[in-house]
Every structure is written in C-alpha cells, then in structure tokens.
Scaffold this active site. Structure first.
Site, short mmCIF file in Angstrom:
data_model
loop_
_atom_site.label_atom_id
_atom_site.label_comp_id
_atom_site.label_asym_id
_atom_site.label_seq_id
_atom_site.Cartn_x
_atom_site.Cartn_y
_atom_site.Cartn_z
N SER A 54 0.57 -1.35 -0.13
CA SER A 54 0.24 -0.08 0.26
C SER A 54 0.76 1.51 0.57
O SER A 54 0.68 2.28 -0.93
CB SER A 54 -0.92 0.03 1.19
OG SER A 54 -0.24 0.02 2.28
N ASP A 79 7.57 -5.66 6.48
CA ASP A 79 6.70 -6.11 7.02
C ASP A 79 7.39 -5.83 8.98
O ASP A 79 6.81 -5.90 9.57
CB ASP A 79 6.10 -7.70 7.09
CG ASP A 79 5.61 -7.93 6.09
OD1 ASP A 79 4.49 -7.14 5.63
OD2 ASP A 79 5.95 -8.13 5.09
N GLY A 136 2.05 -9.38 1.49
CA GLY A 136 2.04 -9.39 0.16
C GLY A 136 2.21 -10.69 -0.79
O GLY A 136 2.06 -10.99 -1.98
N GLU A 159 10.43 -10.25 -4.88
CA GLU A 159 10.80 -8.45 -4.57
C GLU A 159 12.42 -8.92 -3.99
O GLU A 159 13.14 -7.45 -4.48
CB GLU A 159 10.25 -8.03 -3.20
CG GLU A 159 8.98 -8.06 -3.72
CD GLU A 159 7.93 -7.93 -2.30
OE1 GLU A 159 6.50 -6.73 -2.03
OE2 GLU A 159 8.68 -8.11 -1.51
N LYS A 179 6.30 -1.35 12.19
CA LYS A 179 6.47 -2.04 11.29
C LYS A 179 8.34 -2.35 12.27
O LYS A 179 8.78 -3.83 11.56
CB LYS A 179 7.39 -2.07 10.20
CG LYS A 179 5.35 -1.60 9.42
CD LYS A 179 4.92 -3.12 9.28
CE LYS A 179 2.78 -2.43 8.43
NZ LYS A 179 3.09 -2.45 7.53
#
Length: 236
Positions: free
Chosen positions: A35, A93, A106, A112, A130
């Site tokens: 996001s 995260d 995700g 990634e 986080k």
C-alpha cells in the site's frame, strides 16, 4: 476515492512521495509491492507526466506493481535486458535496528528479493509499527514453496523450531498462490537470533524457492509516523 483526511493514509502517501523524490531521470527503478509503495509508484508517474522526470523504466516486483505502473504511465522493462537497477523502493513487514527485514505479507517476496538485491540504492518505506528490536517479534516468516514439497518442507521448518502454517486465501477458498504459481508457508519463530544464518538454512531446504528474510540489502529506511495528528517522516 482515497480519504485523504485519514491521517494514516496521508502518512503513507507522504512516505511514498518521499521515496519517489529520490528517483532521478535516466534511471531503472525497482517498483515494490504494497500500500505505501503504491503511493510511490503513483508519484513517480505524476513526476513523469509533468516532465520533472525523464527516461525512467520500471521493473515490477509483482502483478500488482505492474498494473499500477501501467496505470500511472511508467514504462516497464525486464531483468533480461538490464544488468542492474539504480534504485528500488519497497515496503517491509518488519525492520530491525540493523536494517534487516521480514517481507512477504503480500506473497511477492521472491520477486522482491531478486529486484531489490540488484539495486544500487534500496529504499524501504514503512510506518512506525513495522520497527522491531528483533525480527519475528510480530510477524511470521513467509516461505515460498513448490506445491509438491509443502509437507516435507513443513516438517523441516518444525525441526528448525518454527510453527509453520499454510497461508490461506481471504475471500477465496484454498491457499494463497504466488505470481509464480507456488504456495506460501508462514512460519512463527519464538526468536530469530541470527537472520543471516536462518535465511541460508531455510533456502537450502529442497522445495523452498525463497524466504522473506532480507539481510544486508536495505540502504535507507523511511519511517512514517503520526505526531500531533500530522504525518512525520524520519530516515534511518
């Protein structure tokens, strides 16, 4: 429509913009997933549209990033035709004090890690929640696994002291399937004392494609928080 009055949304927008401002013309950009990173992709597109940025190509880390890049007019390329990236922007995260990360909420951590590891500058965008003193404190470690190997891999992860669970879909019957067609096991460890060692050990289990420990890759952490109702961004 995004509710820009929501301070959390505003804070994510500002962190994304702060990262996107680091992108310079004539560069190859790794486009992360999530996001906050979505706002960075949007802002890179806006800078391209106004002519502030020129000659940018992006490498998406997921189908989500690819769709957003096309939506905001960012030309895309692949790792087949480039050797390295100038900059990558991605979320996380968990982030520890050594800038080690847990990623994969995700289910895009394999792509990634490939993209982020090739970047000269890897910027991580997160909110204050986080930040942890030790990885694994709040978030289970995602492990991408070939479907046929789910059961033996889970047994091996249990031997390492983990509590593995197959990630199931939300609003979907059955497990989460990655962009590569694999499954994700979320592993809760009581304590991850040596992330570098655990990353290698898990990746050596036959059937494991990649895990969400990102050790020694992040260069800059941009942390958003809300203070007195307003977004504040700090660099670590």
């Amino acid at each position: 429509m995004v509710d820009t009055q929501d301070p959390v949304v505003t804070m994510k927008q500002e962190v994304g913009k702060a990262a996107a401002r680091r992108v310079q013309s004539d560069s190859v950009v790794g486009l992360g997933t999530g996001s906050t990173t979505a706002f960075a992709i949007q802002y890179i597109g806006e800078r391209l549209k106004t002519g502030e940025l020129k000659n940018i190509v992006g490498v998406p880390t997921s189908f989500q990033a690819e769709v957003l890049a096309r939506k905001y007019g960012i030309p895309l390329t692949t790792l087949d035709v480039i050797e390295k990236l100038d900059i990558a922007i991605d979320g996380a995260d968990e982030v520890d004090p050594q800038k080690n990360l847990i990623k994969g909420g995700g289910a895009a951590h394999t792509r990634e890690k490939i993209v982020d590891s090739l970047a000269d500058l890897f910027i991580v965008v997160v909110d204050q929640s986080k930040l942890v003193t030790k990885l694994g404190s709040t978030f289970a470690l995602p492990v991408e696994v070939l479907p046929m190997a789910i059961t033996p891999v889970m047994h091996q992860l249990e031997k390492l002291g983990g509590k593995p669970e197959l990630r199931m879909g939300v609003k979907k019957d059955g497990p989460v399937v990655t962009d590569q067609g694999n499954l994700v096991i979320d592993v809760k460890f009581d304590s991850i004392d040596d992330p570098a060692s655990l990353e290698k050990i898990i990746n050596n289990i036959p059937g494991v494609l990649e895990n969400g420990l990102f050790v020694g890759l992040a260069d800059i952490i941009l942390v958003g928080s809300i203070q007195d109702g307003k977004p504040v961004i700090e660099e670590k």
